[in-house]
Design an enzyme around this catalytic site. Structure first.
Site, mmCIF file in Angstrom:
data_model
loop_
_atom_site.group_PDB
_atom_site.id
_atom_site.type_symbol
_atom_site.label_atom_id
_atom_site.label_comp_id
_atom_site.label_asym_id
_atom_site.label_seq_id
_atom_site.Cartn_x
_atom_site.Cartn_y
_atom_site.Cartn_z
ATOM 1 N N GLU A 109 1.138 -1.569 -0.063
ATOM 2 C CA GLU A 109 0.169 0.106 -0.383
ATOM 3 C C GLU A 109 0.977 1.116 -0.138
ATOM 4 O O GLU A 109 0.790 2.354 0.109
ATOM 5 C CB GLU A 109 -1.005 0.029 1.293
ATOM 6 C CG GLU A 109 -2.533 -1.108 0.975
ATOM 7 C CD GLU A 109 -3.174 -1.263 0.005
ATOM 8 O OE1 GLU A 109 -3.020 -0.460 -0.199
ATOM 9 O OE2 GLU A 109 -4.081 -2.556 0.095
ATOM 10 N N HIS A 132 -2.566 2.229 7.631
ATOM 11 C CA HIS A 132 -4.124 1.546 7.593
ATOM 12 C C HIS A 132 -3.913 0.213 8.076
ATOM 13 O O HIS A 132 -2.874 -0.955 8.153
ATOM 14 C CB HIS A 132 -3.174 0.964 5.580
ATOM 15 C CG HIS A 132 -4.400 -0.095 5.493
ATOM 16 N ND1 HIS A 132 -6.017 -0.023 5.125
ATOM 17 C CD2 HIS A 132 -3.653 -1.523 5.001
ATOM 18 C CE1 HIS A 132 -6.361 -0.975 4.333
ATOM 19 N NE2 HIS A 132 -4.615 -1.799 4.587
ATOM 20 N N HIS A 134 -7.603 -3.148 9.691
ATOM 21 C CA HIS A 134 -8.720 -3.472 9.034
ATOM 22 C C HIS A 134 -9.762 -2.977 9.968
ATOM 23 O O HIS A 134 -10.077 -4.825 10.988
ATOM 24 C CB HIS A 134 -8.576 -5.306 8.643
ATOM 25 C CG HIS A 134 -7.500 -5.151 7.367
ATOM 26 N ND1 HIS A 134 -7.153 -6.514 6.983
ATOM 27 C CD2 HIS A 134 -7.107 -4.216 6.534
ATOM 28 C CE1 HIS A 134 -6.560 -6.329 6.226
ATOM 29 N NE2 HIS A 134 -6.671 -4.825 5.646
ATOM 30 N N HIS A 204 -12.657 -3.507 2.700
ATOM 31 C CA HIS A 204 -11.252 -3.420 2.995
ATOM 32 C C HIS A 204 -10.923 -3.101 4.451
ATOM 33 O O HIS A 204 -10.506 -3.332 5.288
ATOM 34 C CB HIS A 204 -10.802 -3.210 1.831
ATOM 35 C CG HIS A 204 -9.208 -3.194 1.649
ATOM 36 N ND1 HIS A 204 -8.387 -3.152 0.898
ATOM 37 C CD2 HIS A 204 -8.639 -3.668 2.840
ATOM 38 C CE1 HIS A 204 -7.624 -3.284 1.167
ATOM 39 N NE2 HIS A 204 -6.960 -3.649 1.922
HETATM 40 P P1 13P Z 1 0.624 -5.103 2.743
HETATM 41 O O1 13P Z 1 1.578 -6.973 3.711
HETATM 42 O O2 13P Z 1 1.663 -5.196 1.334
HETATM 43 O O3 13P Z 1 1.592 -3.828 3.420
HETATM 44 O O4 13P Z 1 -0.209 -5.513 2.884
HETATM 45 C C1 13P Z 1 -1.076 -5.934 3.495
HETATM 46 C C2 13P Z 1 -2.665 -5.092 3.264
HETATM 47 O O5 13P Z 1 -3.509 -5.092 4.108
HETATM 48 C C3 13P Z 1 -2.838 -5.144 1.585
HETATM 49 O O6 13P Z 1 -4.392 -3.816 1.758
HETATM 50 ZN ZN ZN Z 2 -5.080 -3.781 4.146
#
Ligand code: 13P
Ligand code: ZN
Length: 261
Positions: A109, A132, A134, A204
């Site tokens: 990302e 970022h 989840h 996401h």
């Molecule tokens: P990475 O392991 O590349 O950081 O990706 C994790 C992720 O949440 C992608 O959206």
């Molecule tokens: Zn992600």
């Protein structure tokens, strides 16, 4: 710099504990240019110059810590320099090279992180961290078209508990589903980050900014807490009443909350 890396490791641990970081889920980038020492500044690259995918002029001479792609937050919490790396933006502002401590490839990302970091420098504020993750309940809400509207989801979350409004005063932006790691996702995120500190990526996760990684995490945490309250009430069999618009306006006034960046 030690303090910044410790904060990153601390937040990585929280993300895992909250169940927001399954496997390699989520990523962290922090601008560490202000605290980089001379030897590191001039360190020989450990990788070839890798294309960002865009030219980002405000990133000239900047250094970042970035989580490694495929690396786990729960490992990063213990060993931040083995599960992430320090990168230097090259003079053309279109590439980066890894300079420390191990040649760990940065997160997939990175386009979103660097595009937003570029904006944060351009606009001259104190924000240094991009996150970022989840968060379960916010992602669940993003599966309903009803909540894929920034004003609607923000109002729902703000009205659950006064602290959400106080500590996430710019609300939640919404980005329609886009391929993870894509420039399209990065561009759409930038548009929303111009208005909000936290943005929901449909089906996401979220993307957040803050002065440091703790602040970015806290904003996601308060918004997700509101989502949990919303869902708990629904699970008890009723739609939560929510604070009135008057109560919301009162808090904005009394606490002098910012309504835009
Ligand atoms: P990475 O392991 O590349 O950081 O990706 C994790 C992720 O949440 C992608 O959206
Ligand atoms: Zn992600």
């Amino acid at each position: 710099m030690k303090n910044t890396i410790n904060q990153i490791a601390e937040v990585a641990g929280y993300l895992w504990q909250k169940g927001w970081a399954e496997r390699n889920g989520g990523n962290i980038t922090v601008n560490i240019t202000d605290c980089i020492d001379t030897s590191l500044k001039n360190a020989a690259p450990m990788s070839p110059a890798i294309a960002i995918g865009k030219t980002l002029p405000a990133l000239h001479g900047q250094f970042f810590y970035a989580k490694g792609t495929g690396k786990r937050m729960r490992d990063l919490a213990r060993l931040p320099m083995e599960n992430g790396s320090i990168i230097r933006i090259t003079d053309d502002c279109a590439h980066y090279e890894i300079i420390a401590e191990k040649p760990v490839m940065p997160t997939s990302e990175l386009p979103s992180h660097l595009e937003i970091q570029n904006y944060l420098i351009e606009t001259g504020g104190k924000y240094r961290a991009t996150l970022h993750t989840h968060p379960i309940e916010l992602v669940a809400m993003s599966h309903s078209p009803r909540f894929l509207d920034s004003a609607t989801i923000t109002h729902t979350l703000w009205s659950m508990i006064p602290e959400t409004l106080a500590f996430a005063p710019l609300g939640l932006g919404v980005v329609p589903y886009a391929l993870p790691g894509s420039l399209q996702l990065a561009d759409a995120t930038l548009d929303e980050i111009k208005k909000h500190d936290v943005v929901l990526w449909e089906k996401h996760g979220v993307f957040a900014v803050g002065e440091n990684i703790i602040e970015a995490f806290d904003q996601v945490d308060v918004l997700n807490k509101a989502a949990v309250i919303y869902m708990t009430a629904q699970n008890m069999g009723f739609a939560p009443e929510g604070m009135t618009d008057e109560a919301i306006a009162d808090i904005q006034r009394v606490f002098h909350l910012p309504t835009h960046r």
